[in-house]
Design an enzyme around this catalytic site. Structure first.
Site, mmCIF file in Angstrom:
data_model
loop_
_atom_site.group_PDB
_atom_site.id
_atom_site.type_symbol
_atom_site.label_atom_id
_atom_site.label_comp_id
_atom_site.label_asym_id
_atom_site.label_seq_id
_atom_site.Cartn_x
_atom_site.Cartn_y
_atom_site.Cartn_z
ATOM 1 C CG ASP A 27 -1.823 -1.199 1.300
ATOM 2 O OD1 ASP A 27 -1.422 -2.275 0.838
ATOM 3 O OD2 ASP A 27 -2.940 -1.068 1.824
ATOM 4 C CG HIS A 36 -3.070 3.973 2.028
ATOM 5 N ND1 HIS A 36 -4.392 4.033 1.660
ATOM 6 C CD2 HIS A 36 -2.857 2.716 2.499
ATOM 7 C CE1 HIS A 36 -4.968 2.866 1.902
ATOM 8 N NE2 HIS A 36 -4.050 2.042 2.399
ATOM 9 C CG ASP A 56 -5.430 0.115 -0.610
ATOM 10 O OD1 ASP A 56 -6.357 -0.007 -1.433
ATOM 11 O OD2 ASP A 56 -5.532 -0.207 0.583
ATOM 12 C CG ASP A 63 -9.188 7.050 -0.170
ATOM 13 O OD1 ASP A 63 -9.496 8.243 -0.346
ATOM 14 O OD2 ASP A 63 -9.936 6.107 -0.483
ATOM 15 N NE ARG A 64 -7.324 6.710 6.489
ATOM 16 C CZ ARG A 64 -7.328 5.770 7.442
ATOM 17 N NH1 ARG A 64 -7.413 4.484 7.107
ATOM 18 N NH2 ARG A 64 -7.249 6.100 8.711
ATOM 19 C CG ASN A 79 -9.369 -1.902 0.425
ATOM 20 O OD1 ASN A 79 -8.149 -1.832 0.307
ATOM 21 N ND2 ASN A 79 -10.002 -1.453 1.498
ATOM 22 C CG HIS A 80 -8.550 2.657 0.214
ATOM 23 N ND1 HIS A 80 -9.123 3.720 0.867
ATOM 24 C CD2 HIS A 80 -8.244 1.745 1.173
ATOM 25 C CE1 HIS A 80 -9.152 3.467 2.174
ATOM 26 N NE2 HIS A 80 -8.619 2.282 2.379
ATOM 27 N NE ARG A 140 -9.550 -5.442 6.420
ATOM 28 C CZ ARG A 140 -8.572 -4.568 6.247
ATOM 29 N NH1 ARG A 140 -8.842 -3.299 6.099
ATOM 30 N NH2 ARG A 140 -7.315 -4.955 6.243
ATOM 31 C CG HIS A 175 -6.392 -5.450 2.675
ATOM 32 N ND1 HIS A 175 -7.048 -4.271 2.415
ATOM 33 C CD2 HIS A 175 -7.349 -6.282 3.200
ATOM 34 C CE1 HIS A 175 -8.324 -4.391 2.748
ATOM 35 N NE2 HIS A 175 -8.523 -5.591 3.236
#
Length: 586
Positions: free
Chosen positions: A104, A106, A132, A135-136, A164-165, A275, A302
């Site tokens: 990830d 992010h 990923d 995001d964040r 998943n993002h 989750r 993840h």
């Protein structure tokens, strides 16, 4: 002898004088000035060996590093060209070693630059990213555009999988959509969403390692199940696509056979309560999948890892780790204190390379400006001043008895009011003063929220699912109730505080025509206002908090209440309020 020059009275050495302030120079000289220009066509485009126009990735690297932005047409060019290229790839991509496998990202662009330093040159290496990218973090669009530019320039050297993002649901819920709207436009965001649906979902490295963002699924019997699935859509809350992006190894993976294990014997998949969707898969499920597909191990991302990676229990037959989790975002969210890591696989050898976080520019939460962020501080000071002005009574005066009955009757007669109206007017005066005290609490709450802005929540808020999305009480807007540094001192502290953000979000954005897209005081957390919405779907913003506070009848400060009562008793009621007169001027 030469005459000595007469000293200027305004010389800096004269006591009481001050040097002329320099306002044009940068205050911190070792921090580069952000790039303010946008690249021209001549700077942005280069031609490849086939004569096709490609983005100049070397220029983009430095430009994004200086927080530069692109013309919207250039950003759309990268997104649309990459989408068309990704659509030609299979759901399950074959990757040849040597390869660097990355977890990830992010939105941590400056750590991505460090990743490429650690990961190695493209001359004898390729890169596989497990998803990923956004995001964040605050630099998701820079990460995405730069990786896409590399993909366009080196199509076979870069394999980008979906995480998943990479979907509409999470990017609206977290930060990426707001980032796109702040830095570019809705059209750029929609182009990003279209590209996400084109990303492949899994890869095979040398036909030995199954690489995916999340994990395996009870619907995954053979690799052909992935090859034949429809990936060009938004992932739902169940099904094969959801599991590939969301599944996790069960807690205590590899120790399910121990007497103290909570996993029933023989279980392969359990509902993933952490989750809120998909499954936990057990050691037995992983071994069975590897045996069926004749693979060596599962490599996935993840999940944040303290050391940047975790190797799980080895398989009984090939004595290789059944699952390896890799995470490439060091000091995740600026509070996890974790290291980042990548896997380098070459010549049948696996090497883990770790690295620490790199410094990066600071953004205020929600990408808000300093003026908006500072308004709660100004409001708190104003209400403090109002209370100070009203605090005309000493402590002894506040404890004295009220006016005598004769004084009350005299005031009532002078005001020409009935006893009921007189008492109501006095109560109105008291209520106004009490409202100032309540407003002071509102602004103090917002000030504490701005000071401790973070995406994380207090650990006690995640103890039950029923209260995970709603806060009530004095810390309703405060992401932690206290400063971040006091509560989060280790990876485990951050993990517990961030647990509710690991869930598949359940929210309904207000799409009514009357809905306001933004609020005057957006919550300092990087979440959308609806992330703390109650059962009525109302976002917990400042306007709602003020309304709620002014309607409260309990827990008022006793000092403010006594002050209000004293002022209301001491102020002579002059009658019913009259409209303001209008005075004409000539």
């Amino acid at each position: 002898m030469d005459a000595q020059p007469t000293q200027n009275l305004e010389d800096n050495n004269v006591p009481g004088s001050f040097p002329e302030p320099v306002v044009l120079d940068r205050y911190v000289l070792n921090v580069d000035e952000p790039a303010t220009h946008k690249p021209t066509d001549a700077e942005f485009y280069i031609s490849d060996s086939a004569g096709k126009l490609r983005p100049n990735h070397a220029m983009l690297k430095d430009h994004f590093f200086k927080e530069g932005r692109l013309e919207e047409e250039h950003a759309l060019f990268i997104l649309q060209e990459t989408t068309e290229m990704l659509k030609q790839e299979a759901n399950l991509v074959d990757v040849k070693s040597p390869v660097t496998i990355c977890g990830d990202i992010h939105g941590q662009y400056y750590d991505l630059m460090k990743l490429f330093e650690v990961g190695g040159s493209l001359n004898d290496n390729c890169y596989l990213f497990l998803g990923d990218y956004v995001d964040r973090g605050c630099f998701g669009i820079e990460c995405l555009l730069y990786l896409y530019a590399l993909k366009l320039t080196y199509p076979t050297k870069f394999v980008l999988l979906r995480g998943n993002h990479e979907c509409r649901h999470l990017t609206e819920y977290f930060t990426f959509k707001r980032e796109c709207l702040h830095k570019y436009s809705e059209q750029v965001y929609e182009a990003c969403i279209e590209s996400f649906c084109a990303l492949p979902v899994a890869a095979l490295v040398d036909r030995k390692f199954f690489c995916v963002h999340g994990g395996i699924s009870p619907e995954l019997n053979t690799l052909n199940d992935i090859a034949t699935m429809d990936r060009f859509r938004e992932p739902g809350s169940h099904g094969l696509l959801c599991d590939l992006l969301w599944a996790d190894p069960v807690s205590g993976f590899g120790e399910e056979d121990k007497p103290n294990s909570l996993v029933p014997k023989g279980t392969t998949f359990l509902h993933n309560a952490t989750r809120g969707c998909s499954y936990f898969y057990t050691y037995a499920a992983a071994c069975q999948f590897l045996d069926r597909t004749h693979l060596l191990g599962i490599i996935r991302g993840h999940e944040a890892q303290d050391n940047g990676y975790t190797m799980f229990r080895k398989t009984p037959t090939r004595k290789f780790p059944s699952v390896i989790t890799i995470f490439s975002a060091p000091n995740y969210l600026d509070v996890y204190h974790n290291r980042g890591a990548v896997i380098k696989y070459a010549n049948k050898n696996i090497t883990i390379r770790q690295y620490n976080a790199s410094p990066h520019p600071y953004w205020l939460p929600n990408f808000m400006d300093a003026f908006t962020w500072s308004l709660p501080f100004v409001g708190a000071k104003i209400t403090e001043m109002l209370l100070a002005i009203l605090s005309i009574c000493s402590e002894e005066e506040l404890t004295e008895d009220g006016s005598s009955e004769e004084e009350e009757a005299e005031s009532q007669a002078l005001a020409d009011m009935t006893p009921a109206d007189y008492q109501q007017r006095r109560q109105n005066i008291k209520n106004k003063i009490m409202a100032v005290g309540r407003m002071q609490r509102v602004f103090q709450l917002l000030r504490e929220e701005s000071e401790a802005a973070s995406e994380l929540v207090a650990t006690e808020d995640i103890s039950s699912q029923a209260t995970a999305g709603l806060r009530v009480g004095p810390d309703a807007l405060n992401v932690q109730g206290t400063q971040i540094g006091r509560n989060i001192r280790s990876f485990d502290d951050a993990r517990r505080s961030d647990l509710m953000n690991e869930r598949l979000p359940v929210f309904e954005p207000d799409s009514s025509p009357s809905a306001s897209p933004t609020t005057m005081f957006p919550p300092p957390s990087m979440r959308l206002p609806s992330r703390r919405a109650g059962s009525m779907g109302e976002g917990l913003n400042m306007e709602m908090l003020i309304k709620k506070t002014l309607e409260e009848d309990e827990d008022d400060s006793p000092i403010v209440e006594r002050l209000a009562e004293r002022i209301a008793r001491g102020r002579r009621v002059t009658g019913r309020p009259q409209p303001l007169k209008r005075h004409e001027t000539t």
